[in-house]
Scaffold this active site. Structure first.
Site, mmCIF file in Angstrom:
data_model
loop_
_atom_site.group_PDB
_atom_site.id
_atom_site.type_symbol
_atom_site.label_atom_id
_atom_site.label_comp_id
_atom_site.label_asym_id
_atom_site.label_seq_id
_atom_site.Cartn_x
_atom_site.Cartn_y
_atom_site.Cartn_z
ATOM 1 N N GLY A 132 0.815 -0.939 0.277
ATOM 2 C CA GLY A 132 -0.320 0.042 0.502
ATOM 3 C C GLY A 132 0.759 1.162 -0.394
ATOM 4 N N LEU A 133 0.449 2.604 0.963
ATOM 5 C CA LEU A 133 1.169 3.892 0.739
ATOM 6 C C LEU A 133 1.277 3.846 -0.795
ATOM 7 C CD1 LEU A 133 3.547 2.746 3.815
ATOM 8 C CD2 LEU A 133 1.780 4.464 3.628
ATOM 9 N N CYS A 134 0.422 4.523 -1.804
ATOM 10 C CA CYS A 134 0.665 4.533 -2.895
ATOM 11 C C CYS A 134 -0.849 5.208 -3.716
ATOM 12 C CB CYS A 134 1.118 3.525 -3.810
ATOM 13 S SG CYS A 134 0.510 2.276 -3.445
ATOM 14 N N GLY A 135 -1.368 6.216 -1.925
ATOM 15 C CA GLY A 135 -2.331 6.823 -3.374
ATOM 16 C C GLY A 135 -3.248 5.850 -2.916
ATOM 17 N N PHE B 182 -3.916 3.725 -6.137
ATOM 18 C CA PHE B 182 -3.566 2.793 -7.423
ATOM 19 C C PHE B 182 -4.186 1.847 -7.062
ATOM 20 C CE2 PHE B 182 -0.412 -0.187 -8.434
ATOM 21 C CZ PHE B 182 -0.155 0.026 -9.418
#
Lengths: 285, 133
Positions: free
Chosen positions: A86-89, A91
């Site tokens: 995760g940690l990708c908006g 996406f």
């Protein structure tokens, strides 16, 4: 005094989070650069294959090649390409939402899923979808071999379980700050319309037109998969870079406003102490 | 001065080789063949094996794991799945891959699986043979 301590602790914790987000952003930027280079390198090969197929498809009977034959779409395969982390908006959520919509649009048909990336696998496992193939955990050391394996698995499922269509939902890489969720048909292969000028009728095919086509079609699927994996990875890195950049900025703003609060509280404490001292001195006079 | 023609070797990882050459000898599915300038238009399937390229001064040997060869108006293109120079072949890795392929072949139950295992074995054997020559 205790409130000062609490504020100081919060500032320090935000600063260490900020350090992490800043590093994540830089790592994503470096990986993005490599992924972009790979995309450029993969292009000539894919273009050339596409041209060869376009030409061959005009010369042979399409219904003899399972990967070219168009059937009524009853059994669908959907390959969902997400990231591992995760940690990708938006996406991953963007992809999963689009995939679910595609499934709703085709309610009533049999749908089987091929998930790429841990996020998609977890999401569909929770929902009890019919997942026939799971691939995950290779994006950080992506090699052409992964595309070969995945492409072969797709072709095998397509032929063995007689899927009529295979779609792919993935993030197309536009630029470092822009990704588009797209749906493409992967199988059967639809050759581009033939260009009359490009066709030269006197080519010798060795061992034969049909055999060359039979060998080139699965390879084409694998090269498409390779392109999709590269695009998705580049898009993921772009999304993470943007997300981590704004996280770093948010942390900066928080630190600044907390520092202001801290200074005000400290000043108030000092003023109070001086007042106490002064009024104590007044008493003694 | 003999006539030259352009040869390009393209893999999914990029353009591997591009130059004016005199002669190329490629491992066709039905046997090796050689191509000189002014060859008739040809599109041929390649098996895993050795690709020998000669330009007027020297010759190079590459090893490739299958693909396609195309020549048209003095422009030849090799579309290779992978293509390597001798110094880039990792022999230990190839030997491990051969052992895995042999095992896969022994365990293969369906004709398709056997076919696939055999194709993989042919690829690593081409690498190993290339190194040992």
């Amino acid at each position: 005094m205790s409130s000062l301590k609490i504020i100081r602790r919060r500032i320090r914790s935000i600063q260490s989070t900020q350090q992490i987000t800043r590093v994540m952003k830089m790592v994503a930027a470096a990986k993005l650069k490599r992924a972009q280079e790979n995309i450029v390198h993969a292009r000539p090969y894919a273009l050339r294959l596409r041209e060869v197929i376009r030409e061959l498809a005009t010369r042979v009977d399409r219904s003899h090649h399972p990967l070219l034959e168009l059937r009524e779409p009853e059994d669908l395969g959907i390959m969902v390409v997400t990231g591992d982390r995760g940690l990708c908006g938006s996406f991953n959520t963007g992809i999963l939402r689009r995939a679910q919509r595609l499934m709703e649009e085709n309610a009533g048909r049999s749908i089987r899923l091929i998930t790429v990336g841990r996020r998609g696998a977890e999401f569909f496992a929770r929902r009890g979808a019919d997942v026939i193939e799971k691939k995950a955990g290779f994006f950080n050391h992506l090699e052409f071999q992964h595309a070969l394996d995945l492409g072969q698995a797709l072709v095998d499922h397509y032929v063995a379980t007689r899927l009529d269509r295979v779609f792919v939902v993935y993030n197309e890489f536009k630029s470092a700050i822009q990704q588009n969720v797209v749906v493409e048909q992967l199988l059967p292969i639809v050759p581009d319309p033939a260009d009359a000028h490009a066709i030269t009728s006197d080519i010798i095919y060795e061992p034969g037109e049909a055999q060359v086509l039979d060998a080139i079609l699965p390879l084409f699927v694998k090269v498409q998969v390779w392109r999709i994996l590269l695009e998705s990875f580049a898009a993921e890195m772009g999304a993470r870079m943007t997300a981590m950049d704004s996280a770093t900025q948010n942390a900066q703003e928080l630190v600044e406003s907390l520092t202001l609060t801290y200074n005000k509280a400290r000043q108030a404490a000092i003023t109070r102490e001086i007042l106490e001292v002064v009024s104590g001195a007044e008493e003694l006079r | 001065m003999p006539k030259l023609f352009t040869l390009e070797i393209i893999t999914p990882l990029g353009t591997f080789f591009k130059d004016e050459i005199l002669h190329v000898r490629a491992p066709g599915v039905d046997g090796d063949f050689g191509v000189l300038a002014d060859h008739a238009p040809l599109m041929a399937g390649l098996r895993p094996g050795r690709l020998r390229v000669e330009d007027p001064d020297e010759s190079f040997d590459f090893v490739m794991t299958g693909g396609f060869f195309e020549v048209h108006s003095n422009r030849a293109v090799v579309l290779a799945e992978t293509c390597l120079r001798k110094e880039d072949v990792d022999l230990e890795r190839a030997i491990r891959a051969r052992d895995r392929a042999l095992q896969a072949l022994a365990e293969a139950k369906t004709p398709e699986a056997q076919e696939e295992a055999r194709a993989n074995l042919a690829k690593v054997m081409a690498l190993i043979k290339f190194i040992e020559e």
